[in-house]
Design a protein around this motif. Structure first.
Motif, PDB file in Angstrom:
ATOM      1  N   HIS A  82     -59.511 -35.872 -38.077  1.00 59.85           N
ATOM      2  CA  HIS A  82     -60.501 -35.001 -37.126  1.00 59.85           C
ATOM      3  C   HIS A  82     -61.025 -33.422 -38.490  1.00 59.85           C
ATOM      4  N   ARG A  83     -60.273 -34.059 -39.514  1.00 58.42           N
ATOM      5  CA  ARG A  83     -60.558 -33.286 -40.659  1.00 58.42           C
ATOM      6  C   ARG A  83     -62.406 -32.375 -40.933  1.00 58.42           C
ATOM      7  N   ARG A  84     -62.941 -31.957 -42.360  1.00 56.14           N
ATOM      8  CA  ARG A  84     -64.205 -31.544 -41.953  1.00 56.14           C
ATOM      9  C   ARG A  84     -64.991 -31.344 -40.016  1.00 56.14           C
ATOM     10  N   LYS A  85     -64.262 -30.727 -38.910  1.00 57.33           N
ATOM     11  CA  LYS A  85     -65.452 -30.642 -37.737  1.00 57.33           C
ATOM     12  C   LYS A  85     -64.702 -29.952 -37.214  1.00 57.33           C
ATOM     13  N   GLY A  86     -64.627 -28.966 -37.899  1.00 57.67           N
ATOM     14  CA  GLY A  86     -64.469 -27.483 -37.286  1.00 57.67           C
ATOM     15  C   GLY A  86     -63.089 -27.181 -37.111  1.00 57.67           C
ATOM     16  N   VAL A  87     -62.510 -27.887 -36.720  1.00 58.01           N
ATOM     17  CA  VAL A  87     -61.228 -27.748 -36.180  1.00 58.01           C
ATOM     18  C   VAL A  87     -60.379 -26.643 -37.027  1.00 58.01           C
ATOM     19  N   GLY A  88     -59.910 -26.581 -38.662  1.00 59.88           N
ATOM     20  CA  GLY A  88     -59.347 -25.723 -38.932  1.00 59.88           C
ATOM     21  C   GLY A  88     -59.991 -24.305 -39.307  1.00 59.88           C
ATOM     22  N   THR A  89     -61.253 -24.672 -39.498  1.00 62.77           N
ATOM     23  CA  THR A  89     -61.806 -23.190 -38.715  1.00 62.77           C
ATOM     24  C   THR A  89     -61.495 -22.324 -37.546  1.00 62.77           C
ATOM     25  N   ALA A  90     -61.806 -23.281 -36.615  1.00 67.17           N
ATOM     26  CA  ALA A  90     -61.166 -22.704 -35.319  1.00 67.17           C
ATOM     27  C   ALA A  90     -60.287 -22.656 -35.121  1.00 67.17           C
ATOM     28  N   LEU A  91     -59.031 -22.923 -35.649  1.00 65.68           N
ATOM     29  CA  LEU A  91     -57.525 -22.747 -36.059  1.00 65.68           C
ATOM     30  C   LEU A  91     -57.177 -21.421 -36.644  1.00 65.68           C
ATOM     31  N   ILE A  92     -58.480 -21.136 -37.418  1.00 62.53           N
ATOM     32  CA  ILE A  92     -57.719 -19.570 -38.220  1.00 62.53           C
ATOM     33  C   ILE A  92     -58.486 -18.522 -37.486  1.00 62.53           C
ATOM     34  N   LYS A  93     -60.238 -18.565 -36.957  1.00 64.81           N
ATOM     35  CA  LYS A  93     -60.326 -18.254 -36.184  1.00 64.81           C
ATOM     36  C   LYS A  93     -59.538 -17.308 -35.159  1.00 64.81           C
ATOM     37  N   SER A  94     -59.091 -18.351 -34.674  1.00 63.00           N
ATOM     38  CA  SER A  94     -58.149 -18.205 -33.090  1.00 63.00           C
ATOM     39  C   SER A  94     -57.001 -17.291 -33.913  1.00 63.00           C
ATOM     40  N   ALA A  95     -56.675 -17.039 -35.179  1.00 71.68           N
ATOM     41  CA  ALA A  95     -54.941 -16.679 -35.106  1.00 71.68           C
ATOM     42  C   ALA A  95     -55.745 -15.636 -35.891  1.00 71.68           C
ATOM     43  N   PHE A  96     -57.055 -15.373 -36.157  1.00 72.40           N
ATOM     44  CA  PHE A  96     -57.840 -13.642 -36.266  1.00 72.40           C
ATOM     45  C   PHE A  96     -57.450 -13.373 -35.277  1.00 72.40           C
ATOM     46  N   GLU A  97     -57.946 -13.513 -34.190  1.00 73.39           N
ATOM     47  CA  GLU A  97     -57.962 -13.235 -32.632  1.00 73.39           C
ATOM     48  C   GLU A  97     -56.285 -12.662 -32.338  1.00 73.39           C
ATOM     49  N   THR A  98     -55.327 -13.443 -32.231  1.00 69.67           N
ATOM     50  CA  THR A  98     -54.789 -13.644 -32.259  1.00 69.67           C
ATOM     51  C   THR A  98     -53.602 -12.579 -31.972  1.00 69.67           C
ATOM     52  N   LEU A  99     -53.300 -12.417 -34.153  1.00 69.02           N
ATOM     53  CA  LEU A  99     -53.018 -11.540 -34.504  1.00 69.02           C
ATOM     54  C   LEU A  99     -54.394  -9.962 -34.677  1.00 69.02           C
ATOM     55  N   ALA A 100     -54.960  -9.924 -34.486  1.00 68.01           N
ATOM     56  CA  ALA A 100     -55.750  -8.248 -34.128  1.00 68.01           C
ATOM     57  C   ALA A 100     -55.584  -8.079 -33.032  1.00 68.01           C
ATOM     58  N   SER A 101     -54.699  -8.948 -31.981  1.00 72.89           N
ATOM     59  CA  SER A 101     -54.793  -8.349 -30.424  1.00 72.89           C
ATOM     60  C   SER A 101     -53.472  -7.835 -30.687  1.00 72.89           C
ATOM     61  N   LEU A 102     -52.294  -7.810 -31.425  1.00 73.33           N
ATOM     62  CA  LEU A 102     -51.213  -6.885 -31.453  1.00 73.33           C
ATOM     63  C   LEU A 102     -51.528  -5.972 -32.400  1.00 73.33           C
ATOM     64  N   GLY A 103     -52.527  -6.056 -32.648  1.00 70.88           N
ATOM     65  CA  GLY A 103     -52.631  -4.401 -33.674  1.00 70.88           C
ATOM     66  C   GLY A 103     -52.037  -4.747 -35.307  1.00 70.88           C
ATOM     67  N   CYS A 104     -52.383  -6.297 -35.714  1.00 72.48           N
ATOM     68  CA  CYS A 104     -52.570  -7.026 -37.191  1.00 72.48           C
ATOM     69  C   CYS A 104     -53.442  -6.331 -37.638  1.00 72.48           C
ATOM     70  N   GLY A 105     -53.587  -5.689 -38.829  1.00 69.88           N
ATOM     71  CA  GLY A 105     -54.385  -4.843 -39.687  1.00 69.88           C
ATOM     72  C   GLY A 105     -55.000  -6.020 -40.785  1.00 69.88           C
ATOM     73  N   LYS A 106     -54.251  -6.717 -41.340  1.00 69.89           N
ATOM     74  CA  LYS A 106     -54.825  -7.532 -42.093  1.00 69.89           C
ATOM     75  C   LYS A 106     -53.597  -9.039 -42.158  1.00 69.89           C
ATOM     76  N   LEU A 107     -53.925  -9.722 -42.469  1.00 70.24           N
ATOM     77  CA  LEU A 107     -53.784 -10.736 -42.640  1.00 70.24           C
ATOM     78  C   LEU A 107     -53.145 -12.066 -44.207  1.00 70.24           C
ATOM     79  N   ASN A 108     -52.168 -12.085 -44.526  1.00 73.38           N
ATOM     80  CA  ASN A 108     -51.951 -13.214 -45.686  1.00 73.38           C
ATOM     81  C   ASN A 108     -51.498 -14.138 -45.386  1.00 73.38           C
TER      82      ASN A 108
END
Length: 136
Positions: free
Chosen positions: A78-104
């Motif tokens: 399932h690589r190179r089909k947008g799965v990784g990008t979608a997971l990363i964007k969901s990670a951004f949203e999830t952490l931002a909703s918790l108040g996270c300002g920077k992701l490492n």
């Protein structure tokens, strides 16, 4: 494709995915050890499902100040089909909703080929020295 937080029903397929994607991980990173320990702390693991199969996942960490991205895995079929990008964007949203300002994240030198992918979703290489110590 559906992305959501991990549930107990996901664990068997998640362990299988991590064993496929990370076959050379050191023993202390074995998914059957890491996942139960993580779930004792929180449920910050995102899983991606498509047609009844777990096709991707990533583990997140947040200490109230900074967030971390760990074990981003997409099944090879399932690589190179947008799965990784979608997971990363969901990670951004999830952490931002918790108040996270920077992701490492850290990338093993043996996996440096993924740097361009992470740059494509907004990460930048920072000058740091990464150090670690095993306690057990």
């Amino acid at each position: 494709m559906t992305i959501r937080r991990v549930q107990p029903i996901d664990l068997e397929q998640l362990i299988e995915l991590w064993e496929i994607v990370f076959p050379n991980d050191p023993p202390h990173n074995a998914p059957h050890l890491v996942l139960p320990a993580k779930l004792e702390v929180d449920d910050l693991i995102l899983v991606s499902w498509e047609e009844g199969k777990l096709i991707g996942a990533c583990m997140l960490g947040y200490d109230g100040h900074r967030g971390w991205l760990y074990e981003v895995a997409v099944h090879p079929d399932h690589r190179r089909k947008g799965v990784g990008t979608a997971l990363i964007k969901s990670a951004f949203e999830t952490l931002a909703s918790l108040g996270c300002g920077k992701l490492n994240l850290q990338i093993r030198t043996a996996n440096a080929g993924v740097v361009a992918f992470y740059e494509s979703v907004g990460f930048e290489v920072e000058e740091r020295i990464s150090m670690g110590k095993h306690l057990a």
